[in-house]
Design a protein around this motif. Structure first.
Motif, PDB file in Angstrom:
ATOM      1  N   VAL A   6       0.837  -1.208   0.000  1.00  9.56           N
ATOM      2  CA  VAL A   6       0.000   0.000   0.000  1.00  9.56           C
ATOM      3  C   VAL A   6       0.869   1.254   0.000  1.00  9.56           C
ATOM      4  CG1 VAL A   6      -1.643   1.349   1.365  1.00  9.56           C
ATOM      5  CG2 VAL A   6      -1.992  -1.104   1.082  1.00  9.56           C
ATOM      6  N   CYS A   7       1.888   1.265   0.849  1.00 12.05           N
ATOM      7  CA  CYS A   7       2.740   2.454   0.964  1.00 12.05           C
ATOM      8  C   CYS A   7       3.525   2.714  -0.319  1.00 12.05           C
ATOM      9  CB  CYS A   7       3.691   2.306   2.139  1.00 12.05           C
ATOM     10  SG  CYS A   7       2.865   2.313   3.751  1.00 12.05           S
ATOM     11  N   THR A   8       4.027   1.656  -0.949  1.00 11.21           N
ATOM     12  CA  THR A   8       4.776   1.827  -2.196  1.00 11.21           C
ATOM     13  C   THR A   8       3.895   2.426  -3.277  1.00 11.21           C
ATOM     14  OG1 THR A   8       6.204  -0.057  -1.653  1.00 11.21           O
ATOM     15  CG2 THR A   8       6.156   0.655  -3.955  1.00 11.21           C
ATOM     16  N   LEU A   9       2.668   1.943  -3.391  1.00 14.57           N
ATOM     17  CA  LEU A   9       1.731   2.460  -4.382  1.00 14.57           C
ATOM     18  C   LEU A   9       1.428   3.937  -4.126  1.00 14.57           C
ATOM     19  CD1 LEU A   9      -0.145   1.942  -6.791  1.00 14.57           C
ATOM     20  CD2 LEU A   9      -1.914   1.225  -5.156  1.00 14.57           C
ATOM     21  N   VAL A  10       1.192   4.283  -2.867  1.00 19.43           N
ATOM     22  CA  VAL A  10       0.909   5.681  -2.517  1.00 19.43           C
ATOM     23  C   VAL A  10       2.117   6.561  -2.822  1.00 19.43           C
ATOM     24  CG1 VAL A  10       0.431   7.258  -0.604  1.00 19.43           C
ATOM     25  CG2 VAL A  10      -0.817   5.102  -0.779  1.00 19.43           C
ATOM     26  N   TYR A  11       3.305   6.103  -2.470  1.00 20.64           N
ATOM     27  CA  TYR A  11       4.525   6.880  -2.719  1.00 20.64           C
ATOM     28  C   TYR A  11       4.690   7.205  -4.201  1.00 20.64           C
ATOM     29  CZ  TYR A  11       6.598   6.327   1.966  1.00 20.64           C
ATOM     30  OH  TYR A  11       6.868   6.401   3.298  1.00 20.64           O
ATOM     31  N   ILE A  12       4.568   6.193  -5.035  1.00 17.14           N
ATOM     32  CA  ILE A  12       4.808   6.386  -6.470  1.00 17.14           C
ATOM     33  C   ILE A  12       3.770   7.329  -7.069  1.00 17.14           C
ATOM     34  CG2 ILE A  12       4.805   5.210  -8.711  1.00 17.14           C
ATOM     35  CD1 ILE A  12       6.106   2.823  -7.348  1.00 17.14           C
ATOM     36  N   CYS A  13       2.509   7.147  -6.712  1.00 14.03           N
ATOM     37  CA  CYS A  13       1.445   7.997  -7.257  1.00 14.03           C
ATOM     38  C   CYS A  13       1.627   9.455  -6.838  1.00 14.03           C
ATOM     39  CB  CYS A  13       0.078   7.477  -6.813  1.00 14.03           C
ATOM     40  SG  CYS A  13      -0.396   5.895  -7.538  1.00 14.03           S
ATOM     41  N   VAL A  14       1.893   9.682  -5.557  1.00 12.08           N
ATOM     42  CA  VAL A  14       2.061  11.052  -5.070  1.00 12.08           C
ATOM     43  C   VAL A  14       3.303  11.692  -5.691  1.00 12.08           C
ATOM     44  CG1 VAL A  14       2.515  12.465  -3.029  1.00 12.08           C
ATOM     45  CG2 VAL A  14       0.815  10.641  -2.921  1.00 12.08           C
ATOM     46  N   ALA A  15       4.397  10.924  -5.795  1.00 15.03           N
ATOM     47  CA  ALA A  15       5.624  11.466  -6.385  1.00 15.03           C
ATOM     48  C   ALA A  15       5.418  11.852  -7.842  1.00 15.03           C
ATOM     49  CB  ALA A  15       6.757  10.446  -6.258  1.00 15.03           C
ATOM     50  N   ALA A  16       4.671  11.032  -8.595  1.00 15.68           N
ATOM     51  CA  ALA A  16       4.430  11.322 -10.012  1.00 15.68           C
ATOM     52  C   ALA A  16       3.662  12.631 -10.181  1.00 15.68           C
ATOM     53  CB  ALA A  16       3.668  10.166 -10.649  1.00 15.68           C
ATOM     54  N   VAL A  17       2.636  12.828  -9.369  1.00 21.46           N
ATOM     55  CA  VAL A  17       1.851  14.058  -9.451  1.00 21.46           C
ATOM     56  C   VAL A  17       2.668  15.247  -8.959  1.00 21.46           C
ATOM     57  CG1 VAL A  17      -0.189  15.251  -8.563  1.00 21.46           C
ATOM     58  CG2 VAL A  17      -0.353  12.853  -9.254  1.00 21.46           C
ATOM     59  N   LEU A  18       3.427  15.071  -7.894  1.00 23.88           N
ATOM     60  CA  LEU A  18       4.238  16.152  -7.335  1.00 23.88           C
ATOM     61  C   LEU A  18       5.231  16.684  -8.370  1.00 23.88           C
ATOM     62  CD1 LEU A  18       5.230  17.809  -4.868  1.00 23.88           C
ATOM     63  CD2 LEU A  18       6.731  15.889  -4.315  1.00 23.88           C
ATOM     64  N   ILE A  19       5.951  15.778  -9.031  1.00 30.15           N
ATOM     65  CA  ILE A  19       6.950  16.192 -10.021  1.00 30.15           C
ATOM     66  C   ILE A  19       6.280  16.779 -11.257  1.00 30.15           C
ATOM     67  CG2 ILE A  19       8.803  15.344 -11.524  1.00 30.15           C
ATOM     68  CD1 ILE A  19       9.367  13.246  -9.368  1.00 30.15           C
ATOM     69  N   GLY A  20       5.064  16.346 -11.546  1.00 29.19           N
ATOM     70  CA  GLY A  20       4.335  16.894 -12.689  1.00 29.19           C
ATOM     71  C   GLY A  20       3.808  18.294 -12.446  1.00 29.19           C
ATOM     72  N   ILE A  21       3.678  18.678 -11.185  1.00 35.44           N
ATOM     73  CA  ILE A  21       3.158  20.008 -10.848  1.00 35.44           C
ATOM     74  C   ILE A  21       4.287  21.031 -10.714  1.00 35.44           C
ATOM     75  CG2 ILE A  21       1.934  21.354  -9.095  1.00 35.44           C
ATOM     76  CD1 ILE A  21       0.296  18.886  -8.456  1.00 35.44           C
TER      77      ILE A  21
END
Length: 514
Positions: A286-301
């Motif tokens: 669960v944590c790995t999935l959350v990390y990757i998703c949040v990081a992808a959006v963060l870097i895209g913003i």
């Protein structure tokens, strides 16, 4: 009077599986935790500083958009280790985590070394997370119209960047906000694990919900051009390129240490052989999935070079231009970091409880409260130590040491699975590591444990390289900290643990009678 075993005998001084199982029946702790609570404990201990602070730092300084690959590398290292934890927890349902497993596989000295590493991992991690809590809490209070004086939310000792690394700067200030968060969590842990678990579960739902809201809103503001080039050209050392991916992985490896906390709760789980493996592996996925998703959006913003700040998510929300979301993100950060402090401090107290029961630490760490059945004196002592460290020390300069200690402990856990499979193949294993194994010269080598050891080494190499480079450039501080910590651990064992070891005394008594 029984004598202490000599050094050669001490090297072979191991606990048996039967001793471990016997201890699991007489620890005095209450078995109140189910699979959901264990998974929430893992998630609560993991999702915190890694996503709220370190993602931005690792992307800005090392990996760029390829931080997503860094999360996969670090996640794989933890996943293979989690498989090993799952098998050992199902076989030996005791608190103590890697310490207990090392006592069985490699003996007392190795167990003490692992326990000392876990002290570094949990204690420094907890203080570092509390420092992050202080930053977000102060910012949130500022938004609500409450100004906290700067000398009450900054540590006594600060790091000052120089051409050769970091130097120390002492000023009249104290991080009272961060220290107070540790003391509050200590109070709840003294009251009991079941009550703490309920609070933790509530907090987990809040912080995961806030992150999901960030994803739902932020995905509409992603600029695909910010993700190009996905792997920035190397700029020397570990700055970007493929080396930067692995260096970033070693940084964010710190963000995964919380899932191990589940294994320290084995003595308080209702059905540890089944529920602990589920809690460990489930929380990690669960944590790995959350990390990757949040990081992808963060870097895209936000362009990745602008994310090297203490509050990267707040920067992203400011870029979006939604003040209400900024408030919610800070609330999620404050509550989320608080649950991480709870998980890490809980894990540390239970490891100390186990080490003290073996006689290697003073008995106050395993003395239970008559009403709450918690190791209350040890919890208070550790809480005070972590609070003082939060208030005074620059935790950021030793975060790499935490990752180094964690990787070493994880590697020992993986090795223990291989050792146990070869020495006790007859043991019942409700959960077994996947991918099987091969026999080399009659020795069984598990694929998952071997990969876990390999990935742990991969995590450690960049840390050692940077430490040596800093020493070469005239900044001996990281090496001095590591050396000093090792020396303290050796002295602690030689002058206390070795002479007070219950197993050593029992063995000496048996030999004196024979």
């Amino acid at each position: 009077m029984p004598t202490v075993p000599s050094s050669p005998r001490r090297l072979a001084l191991r606990k048996s599986i039967q001793q471990i199982e016997s201890e699991s029946l007489t620890h005095g702790l209450r078995r109140t935790l189910g699979p959901v609570q264990l998974m929430m404990l893992g998630i609560g201990s993991t999702i915190g500083a890694g996503i709220y602070v370190m993602t931005g730092t690792a992307a800005a300084n090392y990996a760029g958009p390829a931080i997503l690959l860094s999360f996969l590398v670090a996640g794989l290292a933890c996943l293979f280790t989690a498989f090993s934890y799952g098998e050992l927890a199902s076989t030996m349902p005791v608190s103590g985590s890697a310490y207990s497993y090392a006592y069985v596989s490699m003996g007392e000295r190795a167990a003490w070394a692992v326990g000392w590493l876990l002290l570094l991992e949990y204690g420094v991690s907890c203080a570092g997370v509390a420092a992050g809590f202080s930053g977000y809490a102060t910012s949130l209070l500022q938004d609500l119209g409450v100004t906290v004086p700067s000398f009450l939310h900054a540590s006594l000792v600060q790091t000052l960047p120089t051409a050769h690394g970091a130097s120390l700067l002492v000023a009249p200030r104290i991080d009272l906000v961060g220290a107070s968060s540790v003391l509050l969590v200590t109070f709840f842990l003294v009251l009991g694990v079941e009550e703490s678990a309920r609070i933790n579960t509530f907090i987990v739902f809040i912080k995961v919900g806030v992150l999901m809201l960030f994803l739902a809103v932020g995905i509409h503001y992603v600029h695909p051009s910010y993700l190009v080039p996905f792997i920035p050209p190397r700029e020397g050392g570990f700055h970007y390129g493929v080396p930067g991916i692995f260096r970033a992985a070693s940084v964010i490896f710190f963000a995964y240490v919380g899932f191990e906390t589940v294994s320290t709760a084995s003595a308080e789980a209702r059905n540890p052989r089944r529920d602990v493996p589920l809690g460990i592996i489930g929380s990690l996925l669960v944590c790995t999935l959350v990390y990757i998703c949040v990081a992808a959006v963060l870097i895209g913003i936000v362009p990745y070079r602008k994310l090297g700040v203490a509050d990267p998510l707040a920067i992203a929300v400011d870029t979006i231009g939604q003040p209400w979301l900024a408030i919610l993100i800070k609330i999620g950060a404050v509550t989320g970091l608080c649950s991480v402090i709870m998980g890490l401090l809980y894990g540390q107290t239970r490891i100390f409880f186990t080490i003290a029961r073996d006689g290697l630490l003073p008995p106050m760490f395993c003395r239970l409260h008559p009403k709450f059945c918690t190791p209350w004196i040890g919890t208070i002592v550790l809480g005070l130590v972590v609070a003082v460290a939060t208030a005074t020390l620059p935790i950021d300069i030793i975060s790499d040491l935490v990752s180094l200690g964690t990787a070493t402990a994880f590697g020992i856990v993986c090795f223990t699975v291989i050792w146990q499979r070869n020495t006790r193949p007859d043991l019942p294993r409700p959960f077994s590591v996947p991918l099987g194994g091969v026999r080399i010269g009659g020795v069984w080598i598990g694929v998952s444990p071997a990969l876990g050891i390999l990935f742990c080494v991969i995590m450690m190499v960049p840390l050692f390289v940077d430490m040596i480079r800093a020493l070469w450039n005239g900044n001996p501080l990281p090496a001095i900290l590591l050396g000093s910590y090792v020396v303290l651990g050796v002295l602690g064992y030689v002058f206390y643990g070795r002479s007070h070891s219950l197993l050593g005394r029992e063995n000496a008594a048996v030999r004196s009678l024979s």
